[in-house]
Scaffold this motif. Sequence first.
Motif, PDB file in Angstrom:
ATOM      1  N   SER A  26       0.821  -1.214   0.000  1.00 10.68           N
ATOM      2  CA  SER A  26       0.000   0.000   0.000  1.00 10.68           C
ATOM      3  C   SER A  26       0.852   1.260   0.000  1.00 10.68           C
ATOM      4  O   SER A  26       0.499   2.251  -0.640  1.00 10.68           O
ATOM      5  N   PRO A  30       0.777   3.379  -4.077  1.00  7.26           N
ATOM      6  CA  PRO A  30      -0.473   4.040  -3.661  1.00  7.26           C
ATOM      7  C   PRO A  30      -1.498   4.170  -4.796  1.00  7.26           C
ATOM      8  O   PRO A  30      -2.675   4.361  -4.537  1.00  7.26           O
ATOM      9  N   GLU A  33      -5.336   1.057  -5.278  1.00  6.96           N
ATOM     10  CA  GLU A  33      -6.110   1.002  -4.039  1.00  6.96           C
ATOM     11  C   GLU A  33      -6.721  -0.389  -3.952  1.00  6.96           C
ATOM     12  O   GLU A  33      -7.583  -0.748  -4.747  1.00  6.96           O
TER      13      GLU A  33
END
Length: 160
Positions: A26, A30, A33
């Motif tokens: 994560s 980024p 998602e």
Amino acid sequence: MLFQIIENLVLEMPLLSIREQYEIFSKDYPGYEMSFATFQKYFSRIDSKKIKKRYDELISYRKCRLDKERFLKEILAEKNLSNKTRKKIISIFPELEQDEKEIKNEISSARDWETYAKYLLIMFFIGSGMSYESLSMFFGVCKATIHNWFYKLPFLKRKI
């Protein structure tokens, strides 16, 4: 392509827990998602022979040492572990029991926060003029449940 990225990440650091690998993924990616459940699905598709081979490389070259506590925590975190086996592990290693209680407390507080957030959202929608009928269709519950959720936070109702 996404599967390849996750596979490379896991094979690079196979001794980390799935949760830790998800957090790294994560942070590093980024733009993607992804929920933890979806990450677990991708993780489960990785060939176990590749992971074992990578474990063997790390251990045989002594690049890392095995950590029994971390290993046992990962076993206890498995969903399909029977209660009997879980209790047996904790009876042999009682120091893990406290961690298990902390994990359950964290999970329950997260659920409490999700519930609290849902009540706030309901209050916001009602304060914005949305009807109970619309909210009941949106949340998939009856109007009486929406009414009950609205009254769960009485200190905010007066302000609205």
